[in-house]
Design a protein around this motif. Structure first.
Motif, short mmCIF file in Angstrom:
data_model
loop_
_atom_site.label_atom_id
_atom_site.label_comp_id
_atom_site.label_asym_id
_atom_site.label_seq_id
_atom_site.Cartn_x
_atom_site.Cartn_y
_atom_site.Cartn_z
N SER A 208 0.81 -1.21 0.00
CA SER A 208 0.00 0.00 0.00
C SER A 208 0.85 1.26 0.00
N ARG A 262 -2.35 8.08 -5.74
CA ARG A 262 -2.99 9.19 -5.02
C ARG A 262 -4.28 9.62 -5.72
N PRO A 277 -12.58 8.63 5.58
CA PRO A 277 -11.48 7.76 5.12
C PRO A 277 -11.30 6.50 5.94
N ASP A 278 -11.83 6.49 7.17
CA ASP A 278 -11.68 5.31 8.04
C ASP A 278 -12.82 4.32 7.89
N SER A 299 -3.73 1.10 -2.27
CA SER A 299 -3.32 2.33 -1.60
C SER A 299 -4.13 2.63 -0.35
N ASN A 300 -5.17 1.83 -0.05
CA ASN A 300 -6.03 2.12 1.10
C ASN A 300 -6.60 0.81 1.65
N LYS A 301 -6.23 0.48 2.87
CA LYS A 301 -6.67 -0.78 3.47
C LYS A 301 -8.17 -0.81 3.72
N ASN A 302 -8.83 0.34 3.68
CA ASN A 302 -10.27 0.40 3.90
C ASN A 302 -11.08 0.31 2.62
#
Length: 377
Positions: A208, A262, A277-278, A299-302
């Motif tokens: 990531s 990004r 974002p969470d 790029s985003n674990k969520n």
């Protein structure tokens, strides 16, 4: 134990009744960065079992859309981590752009195009989810070797379902064409090869984070490679980020850079930008846009993604419990699971060329109680 391999039944294809898919493809259930990491670790094992990979060899990694996109991407990431001099190219089924035509026999979408310029590669790596008969890999290999004047090919796949005669015929035909081809697959009983998260953490690094730190300067300049195709800009209007898509031109190992991961905020929808974002988000990716969905997950674990795919499979009440079709040729499986998470937003992502599929998906899924939000403006 996490399940990574699924055996299925094809629908309306008498030539190929059995089917196979992977968790990292996101065709049955949403895939996350953890699914991508586990499947990348399998590819890492296959590279370890390979041999004589030179540090200076220019390697071209090929993935056939749709099911070969994610495996090829993960192979490229693994190659970069190992400092292997690699490049990546996907096929496309979109006829609006030029390239080398290639036919995948007995497929639901047989006609592919490869944007392949004459560049000095030493090896070709064909990365597949499965080898069924071997005919697709063989025909592609012969065509690529003839065009690029290459005689070294490695085929990597998660599963090999050929019988002994098919394997023998493949070897004989390959030798007659004076091609040095090795095939690297997991053991036939692939369920025994499924990895735990603990094993994954030992064998892979997080993907990531931007990869720029590990990248070298390359012989293939991205902009020059892109411009060399002399494709009219009009067909490229149907693609997001055309200069960054391996389906449109060969990309060297720095294509997966921080700028791509990004994403330009000007193109993102207000719904996406306003989302916490969470909070876990699910992206429904239409067809060949699955590569973009994978970038978001990397790029985003969520973020997780699921494909709206061309693959026509039967409801077997074992791995597939429901399906819904769009334009009678794209499918979303196990969509009822999306209803079970009403607090998690669901976004839809497709290239502009596929907007008609997006519109039907939004309408049909709304009728099922699933509210889709646009990811891009």
């Amino acid at each position: 134990m996490l399940k990574d391999f699924y055996h299925l039944k094809r629908e309306n294809n008498p030539h190929r009744e059995d089917a196979f898919t992977l968790s990292c493809l996101g065709k049955l259930y949403p895939a996350s960065d953890k699914d991508l990491s586990r499947c990348r670790a399998y590819l890492s094992d296959l590279i370890d079992d390979s041999f004589n990979i030179g540090d200076k060899d220019e390697i071209l990694i090929i993935g056939l859309t749709e099911s070969g996109i994610i495996p090829a991407l993960l192979m490229q990431i693994e190659a970069v981590e190992r400092n292997i001099n690699s490049n990546i190219l996907y096929s496309t089924r979109r006829r609006s752009v030029a390239g080398i035509p290639f036919k995948e026999s007995h497929s639901h979408g047989p006609d592919h195009i490869l944007h392949l310029p004459l560049l000095p590669f030493r090896e070709i790596w064909i990365v597949e989810d499965e080898i069924t008969s071997g005919n697709t890999a063989y025909n592609l290999m012969v065509k690529l070797c003839e065009y690029l004047n290459i005689r070294r090919v490695r085929i990597f796949a998660f599963a090999d379902f050929r019988d002994e005669k098919q394997k023998s015929d493949f070897a004989i035909k390959t030798k007659k064409n004076n091609i040095n081809c090795t095939i690297h697959t997991l053991n036939h009983n692939i369920y025994k090869n499924q990895k735990s998260e603990k094993e994954i953490l030992k064998t892979t690094k997080t993907i990531s984070k931007p990869l720029n730190n590990r990248l070298k300067s390359r012989a293939i300049d991205l902009d020059n490679s892109y411009n060399s195709y002399k494709i009219d800009i009009k067909p490229l209007d149907g693609w997001y980020f055309p200069k960054k898509r391996p389906a449109l031109s060969i990309k060297s190992d720095n294509f997966l850079d921080a700028e791509l991961l990004r994403f330009d905020p000007d193109i993102l929808s207000d719904e996406w930008k306003c989302c916490d974002p969470d909070v876990k988000k699910t992206i429904l990716a239409v067809g060949e846009a699955v590569d973009l969905a994978a970038y978001f997950a990397l790029s985003n674990k969520n973020v997780q993604f699921q494909q709206i795919s061309l693959s026509p499979w039967r409801v077997d009440n074992s791995s597939i419990f429901s399906k819904i079709s769009f334009l009678d040729r794209y499918y979303l499986y196990n969509y009822e699971n999306l209803i079970k998470e009403p607090l998690n937003p669901i976004f839809i992502l497709c290239d502009p060329i596929d907007k008609n599929i997006e519109h039907e998906a939004v309408t049909k899924l709304k009728g099922c109680g699933i509210d889709l939000k646009p990811l891009f403006k």
